[in-house]
Design an enzyme around this catalytic site. Structure first.
Site, short mmCIF file in Angstrom:
data_model
loop_
_atom_site.label_atom_id
_atom_site.label_comp_id
_atom_site.label_asym_id
_atom_site.label_seq_id
_atom_site.Cartn_x
_atom_site.Cartn_y
_atom_site.Cartn_z
N HIS A 84 -32.68 37.94 4.36
CA HIS A 84 -31.49 39.43 4.61
C HIS A 84 -32.22 40.20 5.26
O HIS A 84 -31.71 41.23 6.62
CB HIS A 84 -30.52 39.53 2.94
CG HIS A 84 -31.50 41.09 2.14
ND1 HIS A 84 -32.77 40.02 1.39
CD2 HIS A 84 -31.93 42.18 2.50
CE1 HIS A 84 -32.65 41.20 0.36
NE2 HIS A 84 -31.94 42.32 1.35
N ASP A 221 -33.47 33.24 -0.38
CA ASP A 221 -33.82 34.59 0.19
C ASP A 221 -34.94 35.06 1.18
O ASP A 221 -35.88 35.55 0.49
CB ASP A 221 -32.98 35.61 -0.21
CG ASP A 221 -32.85 36.56 0.60
OD1 ASP A 221 -32.97 36.49 2.03
OD2 ASP A 221 -31.74 37.46 0.11
N SER A 624 -37.10 44.71 -1.59
CA SER A 624 -36.19 43.58 -0.82
C SER A 624 -37.28 43.59 -0.05
O SER A 624 -38.27 43.61 1.44
CB SER A 624 -35.34 43.75 0.30
OG SER A 624 -33.81 43.72 -0.64
#
Length: 689
Positions: A84, A221, A624
């Site tokens: 992402h 991810d 992240s």
């Protein structure tokens, strides 16, 4: 003398133990936490984690772009971050003919790696406590404006000195603890970063919005990039002559995996936290701001999803936009629930009562009341501002109008902006969102805060829908060719366009009626918090205080651990490929996995293939893509999320429920080998076991 006492207070606070695994610690001061880390299982020294004298783990961690973290996993510049985090780059390289979102992307040789103009990665060279230098010249009795002037001058001097060498160096001075402390951060920024690999979104985004912020999670991810430098290993603009960057340090990869109770730590760039705010701020967030933003974003998401489900091209155009809208939307839901569940407002009020009693007769007396008065004045205006940002400023046609108006004098830049806009624009979505959000603006914003221009316009048209139809029919900005043909001489045409008229009218309303009050009260609130923060430290000298996150490098440590979100429910901390197959459903977009993965599983032997795991590391947005590291300093995972029940950890941390979610590094390796068929990448990696 006062500065010396302040420094002593801050240092003492940082030495104190903290309950459970809460905290986002400054790497330069990690020697003050290393004993606690070692007591909890870490086998590294402080110098292993952060050093300016030798290569350390900090040299393998980067700020990826302007809001994520990444880490080096080879000595040839190979970098891993979240799918992402790289999603925008993957999406920009995608088309109906080459749908890298749907099919994934793998460069099988270096000349196939895709450049990404504008993408940067930043290595922290060093961080220094410069509090004394920044405040040198701040005298008793100075006004706040005079103090700010001194701080700006001293900060500029420090950053200039730190970047004199050039070679991609940038620097900034950041206030910590609301300006009670200042640190200088020096970065080396690389500008040639190329896409190497990404799994199909059905792996990299498996679970989609349905599973976002949830556990159990089965999302692969990750995405892979490579940093390039000039022949001298220095940052350079993209060039075919550039070579892979040779880092000071890269991570070894552990294939042993993790088990419940294992020590882990996260080394990354958490974005923003507000751990020390008052009950008034928490009440506004949990009971006013979050609910209204959730409702407004629900309107937009419903429109986007309707059209995305009907057309593959529209799905590609809006995938990144939709994910961006949905991420915060779901986070806010968990945050509001968590604040309520933990009774945070009442807990803060009880703390403030104790603080007030202690503060009587000190310079901190009256601070809580002062902050309450400031919030009471600010919040109605701030609510109107948030409505403005979540309604008017989300209409894409208005965004284009503003961008073009500001770039008319630079045709090349203007045309590039226009091409990029129309590549990912679908007018029916924008029209339907216009009607939905402007109806909400009219229905829910207090009458006294609505702009006079808006009320007049709505009265003239009779309805938002009629207004919408007329605006989109008359605006030249719906026609790509007309916009490309605009020049400097067309400024009058632009500023007489109904889209510009609307954008500018609302901007003036914000600038003239909202911003002055918001700016004034925000400055006063920030100033009051500087005293209140120091007051909290003086009030609780035995408590460990860590600075709120500000997108600079931090260390958070804890253990692999499950959690119990409700009575009679316990979530184990590891998910496997078996769970992906259990969720697999070709009729549901979020759960439709590649046939290749079905075939691999059907062949047997992969039931227990790890996918994701939970730990108690205290993380936030910006973390992240952060490396998740074991007790020996080896890479075991890639952080990508938090559990929904614990998203209030930006405001209040609950050790029983707050968990970060990480991709198990072994699932990344599995995908490289079996999905991407790119095992050649293993040749440049270093494995610990």
């Amino acid at each position: 003398m006062k500065r010396k006492l302040l420094a002593l207070t801050l240092a003492t606070a940082l030495f104190q133990p903290l309950h459970a695994d809460e905290g986002m610690w400054l790497p330069a001061l990690i020697s003050q936490r290393i004993a606690d880390m070692q007591d909890k299982g870490c086998r590294l020294s402080a110098e292993d984690i952060y050093s300016v004298n030798q290569a350390s783990l900090k040299d393998a961690v980067v700020l990826f772009g302007s809001g994520c973290t990444g880490e080096l996993i080879s000595d040839e510049g190979l970098l891993v971050t979240n799918h992402h985090c790289g999603y925008g780059q993957i999406q920009r390289h995608s088309s109906v003919e080459h749908d890298y979102l749907k099919d994934g992307f793998w460069a099988m040789r270096r000349n196939e790696e895709l450049p990404n103009p504008g993408l940067t990665v930043s290595f922290l060279e060093r961080m220094d406590d410069v509090t004394a230098a920044v405040l040198n010249g701040v005298l008793p009795g100075m006004s706040e404006a005079q103090r700010d002037s001194v701080v700006k001058v001293r900060s500029a001097e420090l950053t200039h000195q730190a970047t004199a060498e050039g070679k991609g160096l940038t620097a900034r001075v950041e206030p910590l603890f609301y300006g009670n402390q200042y640190f200088l951060y020096v970065y080396r920024v690389f500008r040639d970063v190329r896409l190497v690999g990404a799994p199909p979104s059905s792996i990299g985004k498996f679970g989609g919005d349905t599973d976002n912020w949830m556990w159990p999670r089965h999302t692969g991810d990750f995405s892979l990039f490579r940093i390039y430098a000039d022949k001298d290993n220095n940052p350079a603009d993209y060039s075919e002559d550039n070579v892979p960057y040779r880092p000071k340090r890269s991570f070894r990869i552990s294939r042993k995996g993790v088990q419940e109770g294992d020590f882990t730590f996260v080394y990354g760039c958490p974005g923003s936290t507000r751990e020390y705010v008052t009950s008034d701020e928490v009440r506004y967030i949990g009971e006013v701001s979050d609910p209204q933003k959730i409702a407004l974003r629900t309107l937009r998401l419903n429109v986007q999803k309707k059209y995305m489900s009907q057309d593959q091209a529209v799905r590609i155009q809006y995938s990144s936009k939709n994910a961006s809208v949905a991420n915060a939307w779901k986070k806010w839901q968990g945050e509001a629930r968590g604040i309520a569940k933990m009774n945070t407002v009442a807990e803060k009020q009880a703390y403030e009562q104790r603080f007030r009693q202690w503060a009587r007769g000190t310079r901190y007396e009256g601070l809580v009341e002062k902050l309450g008065d400031l919030y009471a004045r600010r919040n109605p205006y701030y609510l109107a501002y948030e409505y403005y940002m979540e309604t008017v400023r989300t209409i894409e046609l208005l965004q284009l109008t503003a961008a073009v108006q500001s770039k008319l004098s630079d045709k090349k830049a203007k045309d590039a902006q226009v091409e990029a806009f129309f590549k990912d624009y679908y007018q029916p979505i924008d029209e339907e969102i216009f009607a939905a959000v402007m109806e909400a603006f009219d229905q829910h914003l207090p009458e006294s805060f609505k702009p006079a221009w808006f009320k007049e316009k709505l009265a003239a048209y009779g309805s938002v829908a009629t207004w919408r139809d007329d605006l989109f029919a008359r605006s030249l900005f719906t026609d790509k060719e007309k916009v490309l043909n605009l020049t400097e001489e067309d400024l009058d045409r632009v500023e007489n366009d109904p889209a510009w008229e609307m954008y500018n009218a609302f901007l003036q309303w914000y600038a003239e009626e909202l911003r002055p009050v918001i700016s004034e009260t925000t400055r006063a609130i920030t100033l009051a918090y500087r005293d209140y923060m120091q007051g909290q430290m003086d009030f609780e000298p035995g408590k460990a205080f860590y600075p709120d996150a500000n997108l600079t490098l931090r260390v958070a440590y804890g253990h692999v651990r499950g959690y119990a979100p409700a009575d009679g429910v316990y979530y184990r901390p590891v998910s496997t490929l078996k769970g992906i197959i259990e969720k697999d459903n070709p009729d549901i977009f979020d759960y439709n996995i590649p046939q290749t993965l079905r075939d691999i599983y059907a062949a047997g032997g992969h039931d227990s293939q790890p996918v994701c795991f939970l730990a108690t590391n205290h993380t936030s947005g910006g973390n992240s893509g952060s490396p998740v590291i074991n007790a020996d300093g080896d890479l075991v995972g890639i952080n990508f999320d938090r559990v929904w029940e614990g998203t209030m950890s930006d405001i209040v941390y609950d050790p029983e429920i707050c968990r970060n979610i990480s991709l198990d590094i072994r699932y990344l390796l599995f995908n490289i080998e079996h999905i991407g068929h790119a095992s050649y990448l293993f040749d440049e990696m270093k494995f610990a076991d």
